[in-house]
Design an enzyme around this catalytic site. Structure first.
Site, PDB file in Angstrom:
ATOM      1  N   ASP A 255      42.123  46.276  33.465  1.00  0.00           N
ATOM      2  CA  ASP A 255      42.501  44.877  33.718  1.00  0.00           C
ATOM      3  C   ASP A 255      42.982  44.279  32.394  1.00  0.00           C
ATOM      4  O   ASP A 255      42.843  44.897  31.334  1.00  0.00           O
ATOM      5  CB  ASP A 255      41.291  44.095  34.261  1.00  0.00           C
ATOM      6  CG  ASP A 255      41.625  42.646  34.598  1.00  0.00           C
ATOM      7  OD1 ASP A 255      42.769  42.370  35.028  1.00  0.00           O
ATOM      8  OD2 ASP A 255      40.758  41.764  34.425  1.00  0.00           O
ATOM      9  N   SER A 256      43.502  43.059  32.478  1.00  0.00           N
ATOM     10  CA  SER A 256      43.912  42.373  31.252  1.00  0.00           C
ATOM     11  C   SER A 256      42.710  41.822  30.493  1.00  0.00           C
ATOM     12  O   SER A 256      42.810  41.509  29.314  1.00  0.00           O
ATOM     13  CB  SER A 256      44.836  41.207  31.609  1.00  0.00           C
ATOM     14  OG  SER A 256      44.147  40.310  32.472  1.00  0.00           O
TER      15      SER A 256
ATOM     16  N   GLY B  73      49.496  36.705  33.355  1.00  0.00           N
ATOM     17  CA  GLY B  73      50.172  35.827  34.324  1.00  0.00           C
ATOM     18  C   GLY B  73      51.592  35.427  33.977  1.00  0.00           C
ATOM     19  O   GLY B  73      52.429  35.276  34.858  1.00  0.00           O
TER      20      GLY B  73
ATOM     21  N   CYS C  43      43.457  44.568  38.776  1.00  0.00           N
ATOM     22  CA  CYS C  43      44.215  43.405  38.336  1.00  0.00           C
ATOM     23  C   CYS C  43      45.385  43.225  39.299  1.00  0.00           C
ATOM     24  O   CYS C  43      46.222  44.118  39.429  1.00  0.00           O
ATOM     25  CB  CYS C  43      44.747  43.649  36.929  1.00  0.00           C
ATOM     26  SG  CYS C  43      45.870  42.376  36.344  1.00  0.00           S
ATOM     27  N   ASN C  44      45.434  42.088  39.964  1.00  0.00           N
ATOM     28  CA  ASN C  44      46.532  41.818  40.901  1.00  0.00           C
ATOM     29  C   ASN C  44      47.866  41.672  40.172  1.00  0.00           C
ATOM     30  O   ASN C  44      48.902  42.144  40.646  1.00  0.00           O
ATOM     31  CB  ASN C  44      46.285  40.502  41.652  1.00  0.00           C
ATOM     32  CG  ASN C  44      45.100  40.573  42.588  1.00  0.00           C
ATOM     33  OD1 ASN C  44      45.254  40.741  43.780  1.00  0.00           O
ATOM     34  ND2 ASN C  44      43.905  40.447  42.047  1.00  0.00           N
ATOM     35  N   THR C  45      47.842  41.016  39.023  1.00  0.00           N
ATOM     36  CA  THR C  45      49.082  40.716  38.306  1.00  0.00           C
ATOM     37  C   THR C  45      49.781  42.010  37.886  1.00  0.00           C
ATOM     38  O   THR C  45      51.012  42.107  37.945  1.00  0.00           O
ATOM     39  CB  THR C  45      48.773  39.840  37.073  1.00  0.00           C
ATOM     40  OG1 THR C  45      47.860  38.823  37.461  1.00  0.00           O
ATOM     41  CG2 THR C  45      50.026  39.205  36.524  1.00  0.00           C
TER      42      THR C  45
ATOM     43  N   CYS D 173      43.164  37.104  42.144  1.00  0.00           N
ATOM     44  CA  CYS D 173      43.029  37.478  40.736  1.00  0.00           C
ATOM     45  C   CYS D 173      41.578  37.893  40.565  1.00  0.00           C
ATOM     46  O   CYS D 173      40.673  37.177  41.016  1.00  0.00           O
ATOM     47  CB  CYS D 173      43.373  36.303  39.821  1.00  0.00           C
ATOM     48  SG  CYS D 173      42.912  36.569  38.089  1.00  0.00           S
ATOM     49  N   THR D 174      41.366  39.037  39.956  1.00  0.00           N
ATOM     50  CA  THR D 174      39.997  39.578  39.882  1.00  0.00           C
ATOM     51  C   THR D 174      39.081  38.749  38.988  1.00  0.00           C
ATOM     52  O   THR D 174      37.863  38.908  39.047  1.00  0.00           O
ATOM     53  CB  THR D 174      40.029  41.041  39.401  1.00  0.00           C
ATOM     54  OG1 THR D 174      40.802  41.117  38.196  1.00  0.00           O
ATOM     55  CG2 THR D 174      40.632  41.945  40.458  1.00  0.00           C
ATOM     56  N   HIS D 175      39.639  37.877  38.167  1.00  0.00           N
ATOM     57  CA  HIS D 175      38.792  36.984  37.363  1.00  0.00           C
ATOM     58  C   HIS D 175      38.089  35.919  38.217  1.00  0.00           C
ATOM     59  O   HIS D 175      37.032  35.426  37.841  1.00  0.00           O
ATOM     60  CB  HIS D 175      39.644  36.236  36.328  1.00  0.00           C
ATOM     61  CG  HIS D 175      39.962  37.013  35.088  1.00  0.00           C
ATOM     62  ND1 HIS D 175      40.795  38.102  35.084  1.00  0.00           N
ATOM     63  CD2 HIS D 175      39.551  36.843  33.799  1.00  0.00           C
ATOM     64  CE1 HIS D 175      40.905  38.561  33.840  1.00  0.00           C
ATOM     65  NE2 HIS D 175      40.151  37.811  33.049  1.00  0.00           N
TER      66      HIS D 175
HETATM   67  N1  DGL Z   1      42.624  39.688  36.423  1.00  0.00           N
HETATM   68  C1  DGL Z   1      44.021  39.637  36.556  1.00  0.00           C
HETATM   69  C2  DGL Z   1      44.457  39.616  38.013  1.00  0.00           C
HETATM   70  O1  DGL Z   1      43.754  40.078  38.880  1.00  0.00           O
HETATM   71  C3  DGL Z   1      44.887  38.774  35.687  1.00  0.00           C
HETATM   72  C4  DGL Z   1      44.353  37.776  34.742  1.00  0.00           C
HETATM   73  C5  DGL Z   1      45.390  37.382  33.709  1.00  0.00           C
HETATM   74  O2  DGL Z   1      45.725  38.231  32.886  1.00  0.00           O
HETATM   75  O3  DGL Z   1      45.856  36.244  33.751  1.00  0.00           O
HETATM   76  O4  DGL Z   1      45.512  39.177  38.335  1.00  0.00           O
END
Ligand code: DGL
Length: 262
Positions: free
Chosen positions: A8-9, A41, A72-74, A187-189
């Site tokens: 992930d990021s 993002g 990470c979705n992004t 977003c996984t966060h």
């Molecule tokens: N956790 C990431 C996601 O699922 C991205 C968070 C980010 O880098 O802004 O999209």
């Protein structure tokens, strides 16, 4: 046994790792946060895809994972095809907005998808809506700040609730006597902030967190013999930051998730 590698990021993929731990406690895990590239993002699509493909090569060589979860979705919504083409020997599991389950579950027909600006802008996300949610009204809400708020919350232990409220507010729609009843956490966060979201939401909704489904998908692709093994070892799992510069707060956090940092 070969590890499962999460990428992930930042800390968001830990929401998926904690589900994976429950499902496959005997597995070794490696967690990689590209904190040097955070946040993802606002990255331009091609540049982000090239970055993730470039980072993955040395990680695969070093850890030889049985499977890689792009938690990470992004990143997943832009880089999965490139990763599979570049590393055909490796299995990749992606994380993409849970639009299908939301469309199946909504009663009001009003669904919102909350993600980073990158995820919300992706053709991949629009294609998911076209494939699965044509009978719903799907509102796409891009947030510039929520991922950072989640990072701060998990490191420092507090978050400004007024900021959370402002970021989620556009998800709530009233139309023709109906109200949004589902918000997809794309977003996984965000699952780290879900209790603050519940508290500050204008009305109750179902918040969809796909972490368990992703962990189950990963489990389904693994060799079942390895998954059944139960050699529990608290010091085996490791976290790696691309900045190479973990501060005390991130060390504490990773340690709390059972991850060692060298
Ligand atoms: N956790 C990431 C996601 O699922 C991205 C968070 C980010 O880098 O802004 O999209």
């Amino acid at each position: 046994m070969k590890p499962v590698l999460f990428f992930d990021s930042g800390i968001g993929g830990l929401t998926v790792l904690r589900e994976a731990r429950v499902l496959m406690p005997g597995r070794p895990f490696v967690y990689v946060a590209d904190d040097a590239g955070f946040p993802y993002g606002a990255w331009e699509e091609r540049a982000l895809a090239d970055r993730v493909v470039g980072l993955m090569g040395p990680l695969l060589a070093e850890f030889e994972p049985e499977i890689v979860v792009i938690s990470c979705n992004t990143a997943s919504t832009i880089v999965l095809a490139d990763l599979r083409a570049a590393y055909p020997e490796t299995q990749f599991v992606g994380t993409v907005p849970a639009i299908k389950p939301a469309a199946e579950r909504t009663r009001s027909g009003l669904v919102s998808v909350l993600g980073t600006p990158g995820t919300i802008a992706r053709q991949y996300t629009r294609d998911l809506i076209a494939s699965w949610a044509t009978k719903c009204h799907v509102r796409l809400v891009g947030s510039d700040r929520l991922a950072q708020l989640a990072e701060t919350y998990m490191r420092a232990g507090f978050v400004d609730e007024a900021q959370v409220r402002a970021e989620i507010e556009p998800c709530f729609l009233e139309q023709g006597g109906a109200r949004t009843d589902i918000v997809v956490l794309a977003c996984t966060h965000y699952p780290f902030l879900v209790n603050r979201m519940r508290k500050t939401a204008p009305w109750p909704v179902d918040w969809i967190d796909p972490a368990e489904a992703i962990a189950r998908r990963a489990l389904s692709l693994l060799d079942p013999l390895g998954t059944a093994a139960t050699t529990l070892d608290d010091t085996r799992d490791i976290a790696r930051l691309t900045s190479g510069a973990p501060d005390a707060a991130i060390r504490r956090l990773m340690h709390g998730f059972g991850l060692r940092m060298d």
